[in-house]
Design an enzyme around this catalytic site. Structure first.
Site, PDB file in Angstrom:
ATOM      1  N   CYS A  56     -66.482  39.279 -16.113  1.00  0.00           N
ATOM      2  CA  CYS A  56     -65.048  39.061 -15.930  1.00  0.00           C
ATOM      3  C   CYS A  56     -64.706  37.609 -16.238  1.00  0.00           C
ATOM      4  CB  CYS A  56     -64.607  39.438 -14.520  1.00  0.00           C
ATOM      5  SG  CYS A  56     -65.355  38.473 -13.187  1.00  0.00           S
ATOM      6  N   CYS A  57     -63.421  37.365 -16.466  1.00  0.00           N
ATOM      7  CA  CYS A  57     -62.924  36.014 -16.736  1.00  0.00           C
ATOM      8  C   CYS A  57     -61.462  35.981 -16.291  1.00  0.00           C
ATOM      9  CB  CYS A  57     -63.101  35.643 -18.207  1.00  0.00           C
ATOM     10  SG  CYS A  57     -62.173  36.679 -19.359  1.00  0.00           S
ATOM     11  N   ALA A  58     -60.633  35.199 -16.949  1.00  0.00           N
ATOM     12  CA  ALA A  58     -59.226  35.124 -16.560  1.00  0.00           C
ATOM     13  C   ALA A  58     -58.431  36.312 -17.105  1.00  0.00           C
ATOM     14  CB  ALA A  58     -58.617  33.808 -17.035  1.00  0.00           C
TER      15      ALA A  58
END
Length: 93
Positions: A56-58
């Site tokens: 996951c990330c932004a």
């Protein structure tokens, strides 16, 4: 593969590929922060983690790049998208 189910049942490792600064501003409980630019050098660490990896990330862009790169290295991984979405799925337990 049902990513939401993997997260809810805690049958995967969650890897946040954002910068340490972004991670410190909020992250999924129990997730590990390995910034995208460090992934290539941390393959051995990733192989030791519970598989599959949920990345996951932004927004899902960096985690998508990470998923493609790690898949090419033979790791089972999925793009979980935004850390906030992953956090939401995890909170549904």
């Amino acid at each position: 593969m049902n990513i939401e189910k993997l997260i809810k049942e805690e049958n995967a490792s969650i890897v946040d590929v954002r910068t340490p600064q972004e991670f410190s501003g909020g992250h999924v409980s129990g997730s590990v922060n390995i910034p995208l630019q460090e992934l290539q050098n941390r393959i051995d660490d990733l192989k030791q983690m519970k598989s599959p990896l949920i990345l996951c990330c932004a927004s899902g862009n960096r985690s998508g790049m990470a998923a493609q790169m790690l898949s090419n290295q033979g790791l089972e991984c999925y793009n979980g998208g935004s850390w906030m979405d992953v956090n939401y799925y995890q909170s549904q337990n």
